[in-house]
Design a protein around this motif. Structure first.
Motif, mmCIF file in Angstrom:
data_model
loop_
_atom_site.group_PDB
_atom_site.id
_atom_site.type_symbol
_atom_site.label_atom_id
_atom_site.label_comp_id
_atom_site.label_asym_id
_atom_site.label_seq_id
_atom_site.Cartn_x
_atom_site.Cartn_y
_atom_site.Cartn_z
ATOM 1 N N ILE A 162 0.929 -1.138 0.238
ATOM 2 C CA ILE A 162 -0.063 -0.022 0.095
ATOM 3 C C ILE A 162 0.849 1.075 -0.166
ATOM 4 C CG2 ILE A 162 -1.662 1.353 1.315
ATOM 5 C CD1 ILE A 162 -2.834 -1.392 2.282
ATOM 6 N N ASN A 163 1.886 1.281 0.796
ATOM 7 C CA ASN A 163 2.979 2.392 0.818
ATOM 8 C C ASN A 163 3.478 2.483 -0.446
ATOM 9 O OD1 ASN A 163 2.156 3.412 3.227
ATOM 10 N ND2 ASN A 163 3.608 2.011 4.395
ATOM 11 N N ILE A 164 3.772 1.593 -1.084
ATOM 12 C CA ILE A 164 4.588 1.691 -2.527
ATOM 13 C C ILE A 164 3.472 2.313 -3.377
ATOM 14 C CG2 ILE A 164 5.219 0.525 -4.551
ATOM 15 C CD1 ILE A 164 6.454 -1.628 -2.933
ATOM 16 N N ILE A 165 2.179 2.145 -3.407
ATOM 17 C CA ILE A 165 1.455 2.634 -4.397
ATOM 18 C C ILE A 165 1.351 4.138 -4.129
ATOM 19 C CG2 ILE A 165 -1.119 2.950 -5.136
ATOM 20 C CD1 ILE A 165 -1.288 -0.011 -4.451
ATOM 21 N N LEU A 166 1.317 4.513 -2.594
ATOM 22 C CA LEU A 166 1.127 5.949 -2.111
ATOM 23 C C LEU A 166 2.346 6.759 -2.675
ATOM 24 C CD1 LEU A 166 -0.399 5.308 1.318
ATOM 25 C CD2 LEU A 166 -1.606 6.726 -0.261
ATOM 26 N N ALA A 167 3.564 6.120 -2.233
ATOM 27 C CA ALA A 167 4.707 7.014 -2.709
ATOM 28 C C ALA A 167 4.705 7.080 -4.175
ATOM 29 C CB ALA A 167 5.986 6.083 -1.907
ATOM 30 N N VAL A 168 4.708 6.153 -4.757
ATOM 31 C CA VAL A 168 4.932 6.220 -6.337
ATOM 32 C C VAL A 168 3.843 7.277 -6.884
ATOM 33 C CG1 VAL A 168 4.845 5.009 -8.397
ATOM 34 C CG2 VAL A 168 5.907 3.945 -6.677
ATOM 35 N N SER A 169 2.613 7.196 -6.386
ATOM 36 C CA SER A 169 1.653 7.910 -6.874
ATOM 37 C C SER A 169 1.939 9.455 -6.530
ATOM 38 C CB SER A 169 0.105 7.838 -6.587
ATOM 39 O OG SER A 169 0.170 7.740 -5.028
ATOM 40 N N LEU A 170 2.521 9.817 -5.205
ATOM 41 C CA LEU A 170 2.800 10.991 -4.876
ATOM 42 C C LEU A 170 4.123 11.583 -5.607
ATOM 43 C CD1 LEU A 170 2.388 13.229 -2.760
ATOM 44 C CD2 LEU A 170 3.983 12.395 -1.223
ATOM 45 N N ASN A 171 4.911 10.517 -6.025
ATOM 46 C CA ASN A 171 6.114 10.971 -6.971
ATOM 47 C C ASN A 171 5.739 11.544 -8.100
ATOM 48 O OD1 ASN A 171 8.924 11.063 -6.975
ATOM 49 N ND2 ASN A 171 9.040 8.857 -7.806
ATOM 50 N N LEU A 172 4.818 11.175 -8.710
ATOM 51 C CA LEU A 172 4.377 11.552 -9.847
ATOM 52 C C LEU A 172 4.122 13.234 -9.773
ATOM 53 C CD1 LEU A 172 3.453 11.352 -12.940
ATOM 54 C CD2 LEU A 172 1.202 11.084 -12.379
ATOM 55 N N ILE A 173 3.486 13.485 -8.820
ATOM 56 C CA ILE A 173 3.033 15.072 -8.260
ATOM 57 C C ILE A 173 3.998 15.561 -8.002
ATOM 58 C CG2 ILE A 173 1.362 16.509 -7.599
ATOM 59 C CD1 ILE A 173 -0.606 14.174 -6.859
ATOM 60 N N ALA A 194 -5.138 3.201 -3.195
ATOM 61 C CA ALA A 194 -4.626 2.735 -1.947
ATOM 62 C C ALA A 194 -5.077 2.828 -0.819
ATOM 63 C CB ALA A 194 -3.062 3.494 -1.583
ATOM 64 N N GLY A 195 -5.974 3.993 -0.792
ATOM 65 C CA GLY A 195 -6.895 4.007 0.265
ATOM 66 C C GLY A 195 -7.730 2.925 0.510
ATOM 67 N N GLY A 196 -8.458 2.519 -0.537
ATOM 68 C CA GLY A 196 -9.378 1.509 -0.517
ATOM 69 C C GLY A 196 -8.961 0.325 -0.023
ATOM 70 N N LEU A 197 -7.679 -0.248 -0.646
ATOM 71 C CA LEU A 197 -6.865 -1.341 -0.023
ATOM 72 C C LEU A 197 -6.626 -1.142 1.442
ATOM 73 C CD1 LEU A 197 -4.541 -1.814 -2.818
ATOM 74 C CD2 LEU A 197 -6.061 -3.149 -2.229
ATOM 75 N N TYR A 198 -6.290 0.028 1.839
ATOM 76 C CA TYR A 198 -6.109 0.228 3.301
ATOM 77 C C TYR A 198 -7.123 0.039 4.255
ATOM 78 C CZ TYR A 198 -4.605 2.701 7.483
ATOM 79 O OH TYR A 198 -4.304 3.295 8.675
ATOM 80 N N GLY A 199 -8.503 0.567 3.392
ATOM 81 C CA GLY A 199 -9.745 0.228 4.265
ATOM 82 C C GLY A 199 -9.912 -1.155 4.489
ATOM 83 N N HIS A 200 -10.140 -1.853 3.574
ATOM 84 C CA HIS A 200 -10.317 -3.239 3.425
ATOM 85 C C HIS A 200 -9.498 -4.284 4.199
ATOM 86 C CE1 HIS A 200 -13.162 -1.617 0.469
ATOM 87 N NE2 HIS A 200 -14.141 -2.400 0.967
#
Lengths: 395, 283, 325
Positions: free
Chosen positions: C40-51, C228-234
């Protein structure tokens, strides 16, 4: 061209793959199927997990609860343990943060192989842990979470304290009979489900008896300035003000209310209980009240005994309600283990559910059908700068 | 003011505010006197003199802290990208907060009363406490003092020079390093004073107390016009009024968000702020 | 014949994670939990990296997008769950759950993307520090709004979210995220992001629509954060507004900085490190945040390009402009 593309895109993917493989291989294939240990495997001790906020915003409560539980474990072990085995208490810190509870409870269950879990003080974190415990069929006893939804999570979740519905009805009766209040103003903390719940239940109880809620104001946990809300409340002319929040804001609220010239009494629930309440509120706290689970001034010999032992172990510190409940939660668990004759999940759960009139320091604990304990509530008044025990109200 | 001179947002400012409050807490409780063995006899507690002394001590401590931070964390990065400095500022802010949580404990502490507390009733239905008046008096005097320094002294002129054009200012012989350190020290002292004033009125202090006031201070500064001191004061006043209004209304739970909403609106429609000058970006 | 190697990589990764997921119950649940958190953190970090990294927009509100995704997907699972499950009944029990989860996650991602649009648009005129504060503000506003929505649990949060997150879903999406973002940035279109990062004025002068690129960056970044948020919630089974605050955003930002802005392999490594490290450091976790903040400061002072970047990015950029010159 093709190789270039490969490396451009494949390149970052390789660490991803490598990471996955590395992590998973690091997992190791341990055959943990049934997380609850069975007494048949000849373990030397009974592992009990505890999760509490030892650091962070609510460290005061967590530390207190933990001290009570630890004292109980020490007592039990020096008397020979339970079922001939010593209790091994494993405590994990939830740091008063969201999201930590499920991780630490999972750790306690799968790694430490805890047979039961004790915790937490805050209802929101208990809820988190409850999901995990119920999923893994490990009994959980919360010492002091009062929000009703906690035990609704499943049949493995219990508590040894009263629930907010009861607490609210006690306070409503108190406001009506002792404070002689017909009109009450409500000031609740919307960032805390405990506060919102307690406030709502109070409304129900109080209006059912013919009382009126003349004003309802809200604040956020962490706020420092309540003058605007208090001014609005003052204008509605209540006979008393109910503040179902935590001591940090309650102290400030009372002080500011007095500054604004509000003279009617203010009262609250067990979230008020902390020595800092007097420090923060100062002289303004005179003539305020709150309900809690127990009082160290209770003349009941069991209570006095507990107070002495606690003071001896912890440098003269007087145990508060959280400590008392922490102590009782461990004692109730130990008693259930004895009655069940084993630490196996299903049997233990049934034994806890069958707890009847267990004499603890917070009164007699009986598990009702909803796995809540019907306990007596204690009303405390603040007089002469000290906490004073006023009344005991049974359900 | 710091932004005007240095052109970056010092996230740690709000934490120096917190440090000021804690310095006040510990000194007024006598811990410092016990530890250092200094005798501070004869001064009555809860008098104007006592309060002022604590205030000055806090301001001094914070000024020093600010200068140290600038020297260690910001000066080496003076010539690297703004983003890096911003991140460092966040790091410093987090460091102060977490060290505070570690040493002071995260639970709130009761701040003692420094000035004698009295209530005044200048008009019907309006009750003012002496603490609120103290805030008013101290704030006004500090503001006047600040304006005086910036407009009427040589140091102030130097500060303004550095804020207009650092290269040119060093060319005319201004010691940029000294001026920047001085600005930081001054700003931090004011933050410390803010911490004390805040704590006198809202007696619960904790290591994270600075975050929200800090952000709101930024919003106030933007609202009034960045780099403009009367603007900042005006912004603060407006923000306070709007917030209080919301607090007493049914939307009181959204108060935290209101500050940010105001920020976004201002930046969208009038980025220079109410009293600010529009800066034309030259390419 | 040109083998679609990059795509092959993606498929391979998906297959591997599917296999691993199959044997999930054989692993130590605690380790499995950490691994999923890493994903999950990989998804978050890589997506933030784009911005932040590639497009140079300093966003401090990523947790807000995560919250959007978490709440939206949880709401769908809980409330629309039964109806959708019967709708998907044709695929069998696990099939219908998978379809439901997929729909929920996607909706979470789209909701987050819309939030990203909302946040990105006002940010267009802002630079550096202002942008940071505004994105921070948006993150907080989103959090406060969720705290006030009673049907979604209010302050207590939403509990009883069904446990749909598995190893496969997590790493499957991680792979898709990495693939999408890396392909995007390395494409011809993707150069626009880097142009915006380097010099907006020059980019505009060259005819690049910086506005569009910034918005796209926010959209895509937010979308994956929502997933990532959805994955986190479930995964945690309960979410609360307090879990998506400024600190959460900062934790993700630290991963991006540690990894080296615009350095995707580095960011992935940083995400892994910063998820596993707190677990190892549990005995001294009171010091965790102190270590984090010191890390930030020291890193900026000594190695602002991040721990894991070794000049690949710079060399790659140099090579690109050289071949095109």
């Amino acid at each position: 061209m093709n190789m270039k593309r490969f490396w451009q895109i494949g390149w970052p993917m390789t660490p991803l793959l490598a990471a996955m493989l590395l992590l998973v291989s690091g997992c190791g294939k341990s055959d943990s199927s049934a997380p609850s240990g069975s007494s048949a495997d000849g373990a030397q001790s009974i592992i009990v997990g505890e999760f509490a906020s030892l650091t962070g915003k609510e460290a005061v409560f967590g530390q207190s609860s933990h001290k009570g539980t630890a004292l109980a474990v020490e007592e039990l072990n020096s008397a020979g343990g339970v079922l001939g085995k010593k209790i091994d208490l494993r405590t994990e810190d939830t740091q008063s943060r969201q999201g930590e509870s499920s991780t630490v409870v999972r750790k306690l269950i799968s790694r430490d192989k805890a047979v039961a879990i004790l915790g937490e003080v805050a209802s929101s974190r208990s809820l988190e842990g409850a999901d995990v415990c119920q999923q893994n069929k490990v009994p959980m006893i919360s010492p002091s979470s009062t929000n009703p939804t906690v035990t609704e999570k499943g049949d493995y979740i219990f508590r040894v304290c009263f629930i907010d519905e009861f607490q609210a009805s006690v306070l409503a009766a108190f406001a009506d009979k002792k404070l002689k209040a017909r009109n009450v103003a409500l000031l609740s903390d919307v960032s805390s489900a405990y506060s919102v719940g307690l406030g709502d239940f109070f409304k129900q109880s109080f209006t059912a008896n013919g009382g009126k809620i003349v004003a309802e104001q809200k604040y956020n946990g962490g706020d420092k300035d309540f003058k605007a809300q208090l001014t609005a409340i003052k204008a509605s002319n209540p006979d008393a003000i109910f503040v179902p929040g935590y001591y940090t804001e309650a102290g400030l609220i009372v002080a500011q209310a007095r500054q604004l010239g509000i003279t009617v009494p203010l009262f609250g629930g067990d979230g008020w209980e902390a020595p800092e309440l007097l420090e923060i509120g100062g002289k303004a706290m005179e003539g305020t009240y709150y309900s809690t689970h127990y009082s160290p001034e209770d003349s009941d010999p069991a209570v006095q005994n507990f107070v002495q032992k606690f003071k001896a172990k912890y440098n003269g510190e007087v145990p508060d309600a959280m400590a008392a409940l922490g102590y009782d939660s461990m004692m109730v668990l130990a008693d259930a283990i004895k009655r069940a004759g084993s630490t196996e999940g299903e049997k233990l759960k049934q034994a806890i559910a069958a707890t009847r009139d267990f004499a603890g320091v917070t009164g007699k604990t009986t598990m009702d059908a909803k796995r809540n304990a019907s306990k007596t509530a204690v009303i405390v008044a603040i007089k002469d700068g000290k906490f004073q025990y006023v009344d005991k109200i049974a359900p | 003011m710091v932004y005007g001179v240095l052109r970056f947002i010092n996230f740690a400012h709000s934490d120096i505010f917190m440090v000021g409050a804690f310095v006040g807490y510990y000194t007024s409780r006598g811990f410092v006197w016990q530890k250092t063995g200094l005798k501070f006899g004869g001064l009555p507690q809860e008098s104007f003199l006592w309060g002022t002394v604590i205030l000055l001590i806090a301001m001094l401590f914070c000024a020093l802290l600010g200068i140290i931070i600038e020297r260690l964390a910001y000066r080496p990065l003076r010539h690297s990208s703004k983003l890096n400095v911003l991140i460092t500022a966040i790091g410093v802010s987090l460091l102060l907060e977490n060290v505070g949580q570690f040493y002071f404990g995260a639970a709130p502490k009761a701040f003692p009363s420094l000035f004698p507390a009295k209530n005044f009733q200048p008009a019907a239905g309006v009750i003012l406490s002496s603490n609120q008046i103290a805030v008013f008096v101290v704030t006004i005097s500090l503001l006047v003092f600040l304006q005086f320094i910036i407009l009427k002294t040589r140091v102030g002129a130097a500060m303004r020079a550095v804020s207009f054009n650092p290269t040119a200012s060093s060319l005319v012989g201004i010691n940029n390093n000294f001026i920047i350190a001085f600005t930081f020290g001054l700003g931090s002292a004011l933050a410390g004073a803010g911490g004390i004033l805040f704590s006198i009125n809202y007696q619960a202090i904790d290591p994270l107390m600075g975050i929200l006031p800090g952000l709101k201070a930024f919003v106030a500064a933007v609202l009034g016009g960045i780099g403009n001191i009367p603007g900042a004061a005006l912004g603060g006043l407006l923000l306070g009024i709007i917030e209080t209004f919301f607090n007493g209304s049914r939307l009181s739970t959204y108060t935290d968000a209101i500050a940010f909403a105001i920020l976004i609106l201002i930046l969208l429609f009038r980025p220079a702020g109410l009293l600010g000058r529009v800066q034309v970006e030259k390419v | 014949m040109k083998l679609p190697l990059p795509q092959l990589f993606l498929v391979a990764t998906l297959l591997v994670s599917l296999t691993i997921s199959h044997f999930a119950h054989r692993f130590d649940p605690y380790h499995l939990e950490i691994t999923i958190a890493v994903g999950i953190n990989i998804i978050l970090a890589v997506s933030l990296n784009l911005i932040n990294g590639y497009t140079g927009q300093f966003s401090l509100g990523h947790a807000g997008f995560m919250a959007m995704g978490a709440y939206t997907s949880a709401a769908i699972s809980i409330h629309a769950g039964p109806t959708l499950l019967s709708l998907f009944g044709f695929a069998g029990k696990s099939g219908s759950i998978s379809l439901l989860f997929f729909v929920a996650l996607l909706s979470g991602g789209i909701a987050a993307a819309l939030a990203g649009l909302l946040v990105g648009t006002p940010s267009l005129r802002l630079k550096g520090d202002y942008l940071a504060i505004v994105t921070l503000g948006f993150g907080e506003i989103i959090r406060v709004i969720f705290r006030n929505i009673e049907p979604l649990g209010g302050a207590l949060g939403l509990t009883g979210i069904p446990a749909y997150t598995t190893f496969f879903w997590t790493f499957g999406f991680a792979a898709i995220t990495v693939y999408t973002i890396v392909s995007l940035v390395h494409s011809t279109y993707g150069r626009g992001f880097l142009a915006v990062h380097d010099d907006e004025v020059a980019a505009e002068a060259m005819g690049i629509n910086t506005t569009r690129y910034k918005i796209v960056a926010f959209l895509i970044g937010a979308f994956f954060a929502g997933i990532a948020g959805g994955l986190y919630g479930h995964f945690k089974l309960s979410i609360a507004p307090g879990g998506f605050d400024f600190m959460r955003s900062i934790e993700i930002v630290v991963m991006v900085i540690l990894g080296g802005m615009a350095n995707t392999p580095g960011v992935i490594a940083a995400a892994i490190l910063l998820t596993v490290l707190p677990e190892w450091l549990r005995p001294v976790q009171e010091y965790r945040m102190i270590i984090y903040s010191l890390l930030l400061i020291v890193l900026m002072l000594t190695r602002p390009q991040g721990l894991f970047s070794f000049g690949w990015y710079e060399k790659w950029r140099a090579r690109r402009s050289a071949t095109e010159a």
